[in-house]
Design an enzyme around this catalytic site. Structure first.
Site, PDB file in Angstrom:
ATOM      1  N   GLU A  90      -2.901  57.935  17.251  1.00  0.00           N
ATOM      2  CA  GLU A  90      -1.748  58.332  18.321  1.00  0.00           C
ATOM      3  C   GLU A  90      -1.735  59.665  18.766  1.00  0.00           C
ATOM      4  O   GLU A  90      -0.901  60.304  18.774  1.00  0.00           O
ATOM      5  CB  GLU A  90      -0.353  58.150  17.363  1.00  0.00           C
ATOM      6  CG  GLU A  90      -0.114  57.022  16.864  1.00  0.00           C
ATOM      7  CD  GLU A  90       1.266  56.818  15.926  1.00  0.00           C
ATOM      8  OE1 GLU A  90       1.600  57.844  15.394  1.00  0.00           O
ATOM      9  OE2 GLU A  90       1.476  55.810  15.776  1.00  0.00           O
ATOM     10  N   GLU A 206      -1.769  46.702  15.153  1.00  0.00           N
ATOM     11  CA  GLU A 206      -0.467  46.736  14.033  1.00  0.00           C
ATOM     12  C   GLU A 206       0.687  45.837  14.810  1.00  0.00           C
ATOM     13  O   GLU A 206       1.849  46.275  14.830  1.00  0.00           O
ATOM     14  CB  GLU A 206      -0.083  48.199  13.943  1.00  0.00           C
ATOM     15  CG  GLU A 206      -1.196  49.123  13.498  1.00  0.00           C
ATOM     16  CD  GLU A 206      -0.901  50.461  13.485  1.00  0.00           C
ATOM     17  OE1 GLU A 206       0.497  50.844  13.373  1.00  0.00           O
ATOM     18  OE2 GLU A 206      -1.516  51.574  13.489  1.00  0.00           O
TER      19      GLU A 206
HETATM   20  C1  XIL Z   1       3.239  53.197   8.557  1.00  0.00           C
HETATM   21  C2  XIL Z   1       3.386  52.463   6.972  1.00  0.00           C
HETATM   22  O1  XIL Z   1       3.899  50.998   7.530  1.00  0.00           O
HETATM   23  C3  XIL Z   1       4.557  52.739   6.467  1.00  0.00           C
HETATM   24  O2  XIL Z   1       4.462  52.231   5.045  1.00  0.00           O
HETATM   25  C4  XIL Z   1       4.263  54.512   5.973  1.00  0.00           C
HETATM   26  O3  XIL Z   1       5.333  54.949   5.265  1.00  0.00           O
HETATM   27  C5  XIL Z   1       4.393  55.086   7.364  1.00  0.00           C
HETATM   28  O4  XIL Z   1       3.322  54.474   8.335  1.00  0.00           O
HETATM   29  N1  XIL Z   1       1.792  53.779  13.189  1.00  0.00           N
HETATM   30  C6  XIL Z   1       0.562  53.935  12.459  1.00  0.00           C
HETATM   31  C7  XIL Z   1       0.940  53.153  10.823  1.00  0.00           C
HETATM   32  O5  XIL Z   1      -0.331  53.836  12.696  1.00  0.00           O
HETATM   33  O6  XIL Z   1      -0.120  54.104  10.066  1.00  0.00           O
HETATM   34  C8  XIL Z   1       2.264  53.509  10.683  1.00  0.00           C
HETATM   35  O7  XIL Z   1       2.247  52.821   9.310  1.00  0.00           O
HETATM   36  C9  XIL Z   1       3.133  52.661  11.593  1.00  0.00           C
HETATM   37  C10 XIL Z   1       2.999  53.288  12.864  1.00  0.00           C
END
Ligand code: XIL
Length: 301
Positions: A90, A206
């Protein structure tokens, strides 16, 4: 393919500045290897999930050493065993209003915009065979913000290619949302094509969709969630440079969206391919259909 949702982030790996705890990711890698699964590395550099000691410990004069040491330690431990690494997560955030579109993260404040490149070069020097990924959110929709994110991402990737920064793929997070109807398949595919033209691969890293704004009725909700998965993946998979699709979790029993995007009516969210009893949902079949309908990739590397 397995991806640790938190277990490889700094807050989990780094209890103190001079200690690493690899218990959880080691366990996951072992599980993956014993079950014929690949594993992704997520994530080496991010503005979130930094340990409590970070702000009082990391300063401009030691930041580069601390970041590089972290990357070297983690990547070397798993060298040759990880499908691909989300090296920087990000990094782009046009809402921070910088002309290069970079997010104003602690790393950027400490090291300047070069930190992104440094992270990739360090990872490549540690494991030259690793597939290195720039993982990015807000790339999906036909909105001014996402368009700005796409443009800044392309600019960064083009610059990296010109300067021979070792980045091999773009990760598109794909956290879709019930709050945003503006998905434009052609515009999205055009973006994917522009990434592919840089000889880079693309991973959907994701994928999920919150159901906050969708009907309470389960059959109706499952249907629209499934349709959104299908619409999105059909567009994404039409680009042959897209080599993987990962959802962010498998079953509604355990999804970050229960906490991050809960429903106003407090009903359990229904956002992933399997329900909370691990039964197939329409979303699973929609994903399968999109994959079945995708152009053949077997003749590719
Ligand atoms: C999220 C996880 O799913 C949660 O369990 C944690 O509390 C916070 O992070 N973008 C990403 C991931 O790259 O690492 C994030 O994951 C969601 C958004």
């Amino acid at each position: 393919m397995l991806v640790p949702e938190s277990e490889m982030k700094w807050a989990s790996l780094r209890p103190t500045p001079d200690k690493y705890d690899f218990t959880a990711p080691d366990w996951m890698l072992n599980f993956a290897q014993n079950n014929g699964l690949l594993m992704r590395g997520h994530t080496l550099v991010w503005h979130e999930a930094l340990p409590k000691w970070f702000p009082e410990t990391v300063i401009t004069t030691n930041a580069e050493r601390i970041m590089s040491e972290h990357i070297t330690t983690v990547v070397s431990r798993y060298a040759g065993k990880i499908h691909s690494w989300d090296v920087v997560n990000e990094a782009i955030n046009p809402w921070d209003k910088r002309s290069d579109g970079l997010r104003n993260t602690p790393w950027l404040k400490l090291l300047g915009p070069k930190y992104v490149e440094t992270a990739f070069r360090t990872a490549a020097a540690t494991d030259p065979g690793a597939m290195l990924v720039l993982n990015q959110n807000h790339l999906e929709y036909d909105t001014p913000g996402d368009e700005a994110t796409r443009n800044a991402t392309l600019n960064l990737l083009r610059r990296f290619k010109k300067d021979r920064v070792p980045v091999h793929a773009l990760g598109i997070e794909s956290h879709l949302t019930s709050s945003e109807p503006r998905f434009n398949a052609n515009r999205f595919r055009n973006f994917l094509k522009q990434v592919a033209d840089l000889d880079m691969k693309i991973l959907i890293t994701e994928l999920d969709i919150d159901d906050q704004k969708f009907a309470a009725d389960i059959a109706e909700r499952d249907k629209i969630v499934a349709e959104k998965y299908h619409e999105y993946l059909s567009a994404a998979l039409s680009e042959p440079a897209v080599i993987s699709v990962l959802t962010w979790g498998l079953s509604d029993r355990s999804t970050w969206l229960s906490g991050y995007k809960p429903r106003e009516d407090k009903l359990p969210v229904r956002v992933l391919p399997f329900d909370s009893n691990l039964n197939y949902k329409p979303a699973f079949h929609a994903i399968a259909k999109a994959i079945d309908g995708a152009p053949d990739r077997t003749r590719q590397r």
